[in-house]
Design an enzyme around this catalytic site. Structure first.
Site, mmCIF file in Angstrom:
data_model
loop_
_atom_site.group_PDB
_atom_site.id
_atom_site.type_symbol
_atom_site.label_atom_id
_atom_site.label_comp_id
_atom_site.label_asym_id
_atom_site.label_seq_id
_atom_site.Cartn_x
_atom_site.Cartn_y
_atom_site.Cartn_z
ATOM 1 N N TYR A 121 -17.008 10.808 6.815
ATOM 2 C CA TYR A 121 -17.186 10.843 5.372
ATOM 3 C C TYR A 121 -18.592 11.333 5.043
ATOM 4 O O TYR A 121 -19.554 10.598 5.070
ATOM 5 C CB TYR A 121 -16.945 9.466 4.759
ATOM 6 N N HIS A 192 -10.232 7.254 14.081
ATOM 7 C CA HIS A 192 -9.871 7.812 12.778
ATOM 8 C C HIS A 192 -8.518 8.532 12.812
ATOM 9 O O HIS A 192 -7.712 8.386 11.898
ATOM 10 C CB HIS A 192 -10.965 8.773 12.318
ATOM 11 N N SER A 271 -5.988 4.680 0.148
ATOM 12 C CA SER A 271 -5.379 5.246 -1.064
ATOM 13 C C SER A 271 -4.356 4.290 -1.676
ATOM 14 O O SER A 271 -3.236 4.683 -1.991
ATOM 15 C CB SER A 271 -4.720 6.597 -0.756
ATOM 16 N N PRO A 272 -4.725 3.013 -1.887
ATOM 17 C CA PRO A 272 -3.760 2.041 -2.415
ATOM 18 C C PRO A 272 -3.395 2.276 -3.871
ATOM 19 O O PRO A 272 -2.395 1.721 -4.353
ATOM 20 C CB PRO A 272 -4.484 0.704 -2.235
ATOM 21 N N LEU A 273 -4.178 3.100 -4.556
ATOM 22 C CA LEU A 273 -3.870 3.429 -5.954
ATOM 23 C C LEU A 273 -3.328 4.848 -6.086
ATOM 24 O O LEU A 273 -3.337 5.438 -7.165
ATOM 25 C CB LEU A 273 -5.110 3.251 -6.826
ATOM 26 N N GLY A 274 -2.845 5.390 -4.974
ATOM 27 C CA GLY A 274 -2.210 6.704 -5.019
ATOM 28 C C GLY A 274 -3.127 7.787 -5.564
ATOM 29 O O GLY A 274 -2.714 8.620 -6.372
ATOM 30 N N GLY A 276 -5.532 7.606 -7.617
ATOM 31 C CA GLY A 276 -5.727 7.444 -9.049
ATOM 32 C C GLY A 276 -4.455 7.485 -9.867
ATOM 33 O O GLY A 276 -4.446 7.083 -11.037
ATOM 34 N N PHE A 277 -3.367 7.934 -9.263
ATOM 35 C CA PHE A 277 -2.101 8.082 -9.979
ATOM 36 C C PHE A 277 -1.606 6.741 -10.523
ATOM 37 O O PHE A 277 -1.196 6.638 -11.688
ATOM 38 C CB PHE A 277 -1.067 8.694 -9.018
ATOM 39 N N GLY A 281 -4.768 7.348 -14.055
ATOM 40 C CA GLY A 281 -5.720 8.435 -14.188
ATOM 41 C C GLY A 281 -5.124 9.823 -14.118
ATOM 42 O O GLY A 281 -5.866 10.816 -14.075
#
Length: 405
Positions: A121, A192, A271-274, A276-277, A281
């Site tokens: 990152y 990773h 990415s638990p919130l897809g 931002g989807f 957002g």
């Protein structure tokens, strides 16, 4: 959408631009440019009846193998912006380094005990920021970072070959990570992505040696093949599997979560919130930046203009359920993950301190068994169109390591 014919040269130029954008976006996941180019060229107890319903709550703490953490962690995945001093994430959000440091410290002040980052990152930038932010509060958190991509330690450039989990490289990387993180140990060290050229027994054995040396506490894998998990676990027990998982992508439910339950391995959701989807957002007409910094969603098939309007049915469902539960869409989405298994920990990332505080509120949201049954059924009834990742990134998931000879 209407497509008009274009001259051959223009078409080739457009393909070249798309390939370059894919390479830039996927770099946040540590994908090597040579691999992207190659892939781009070839890609074309629920309650029933009248039984009493028990609340399904996040609970106060979560188990990741032998570790205990707050139910919601913090993902720190940042890279340099186009302007000096600016730090950006993968989804067009930005802040500066001092704000990033404040965000991490505020998260710990508010109870977060699990921080995730990685060598790739930045590269290096996120680890360096996390290391500075945790000065004086290091012992309050479980610190997770990752190795496994072939990155020049001097320049941060990704070398041809993509992944590198050779034992000698792991040792060099970990020593460099300890310096950037300004700590004497890594609580959870993840591969990773699986290196198909290195037996996982060699990788696990190297981490086992690092554990014996006191440099690492626990071992984990990200997006691994199932047999690789079993082989690694036999050499050095795994504390964590980290895969993408959310209402937008439920792939781990088929085989990965049952394997974690069988072996006693905790599960961390990236990415638990897809992207931002699920947090509200994204709109049906959203379009994502390709310049100067590529938004990863611009090359993710499930966010393509031709499928996004249909996929908004899930965002609408989340919003409806959030209103019903007097919560925000982000809180509802994270609480749904927490309700699936008591050893699941999501690591939402953000550049916004208010959003971080909002996310932590998911830990106090609960469902009755009947509510959870209904919500699961509602989510399952919606078919998401478009693959979750570009082919060049997806090919890195589910990989089995080379056999031990």
């Amino acid at each position: 959408m209407t497509h008009r014919p274009t001259p051959l040269n223009a078409d080739l130029d457009q393909q070249g631009q798309q390939r370059r954008h894919m390479m830039l976006a996927a770099a946040t996941l540590g994908v090597a440019p040579w691999l992207l180019s190659a892939c781009a060229s070839t890609a074309g107890s629920a309650a029933t009846g009248s039984a009493p319903a028990r609340p399904q709550s996040a609970g106060a703490r979560r188990r990741l193998g032998p570790l205990e953490v707050f139910p919601v962690g913090l993902g720190c995945q940042w890279r340099p912006g186009a302007t000096p001093g600016v730090v950006v994430d993968s989804y067009s959000s930005r802040f500066d380094r001092p704000a990033a440091i404040r965000l991490i410290r505020q998260a710990v002040d508010q109870g977060v005990t699990f921080i995730d980052t990685a060598e790739a990152y930045g590269p290096f930038l996120s680890e360096d920021i996390v290391g500075e932010a945790l000065q004086g509060i290091r012992d309050k958190v479980v610190l997770e970072t990752k190795f496994g991509f072939d990155i020049d330690p001097a320049t941060g450039q990704r070398r041809p070959g993509g992944r590198n989990s050779r034992p000698e490289n792991i040792r060099l990387v970990v020593d460099a990570q300890l310096k950037r993180l300004r700590t004497d140990r890594i609580d959870v060290l993840l591969q990773h992505r699986v290196d198909p050229n290195v037996p996982i027994e060699d990788v696990a054995g190297t981490v086992k040696d690092l554990i014996a040396a006191g440099k690492v506490r626990q071992f984990g894998l990200s997006e691994p093949g199932l047999q690789t998990v079993r082989r690694a676990h036999a050499v050095q027990p795994l504390a964590v599997i980290q895969n993408e998982y959310s209402m937008l992508w439920r792939g781990p439910e088929a085989e990965v979560l049952p394997l974690c339950e069988e072996l006693g391995i905790g599960f961390v959701c990236w990415s638990p919130l897809g992207m931002g989807f699920l947090a509200g957002g994204v709109r049906a007409d959203s379009r994502f930046a390709m310049t100067p910094i590529t938004d990863f969603r611009a090359v993710s098939p499930r966010f393509a203009p031709e499928v996004l309007p249909a996929n908004m049915a899930l965002a609408d469902l989340v919003r409806t359920w959030a209103q019903r539960k007097n919560a925000t869409p982000a809180q509802l989405s994270l609480a749904w993950l927490l309700a699936q298994k008591p050893w699941i920990v999501p690591i939402p990332g953000t550049t916004n301190a208010a959003h971080m505080t909002e996310n932590l509120g998911a830990a106090s949201l609960s469902f009755t068994a009947h509510e959870l049954q209904q919500l699961n059924a509602d989510v399952a009834a919606i078919r998401i169109q478009g693959d979750r990742l570009p082919p060049a990134v997806a090919v890195l998931s589910g990989v089995e390591a080379a056999p031990k000879r």
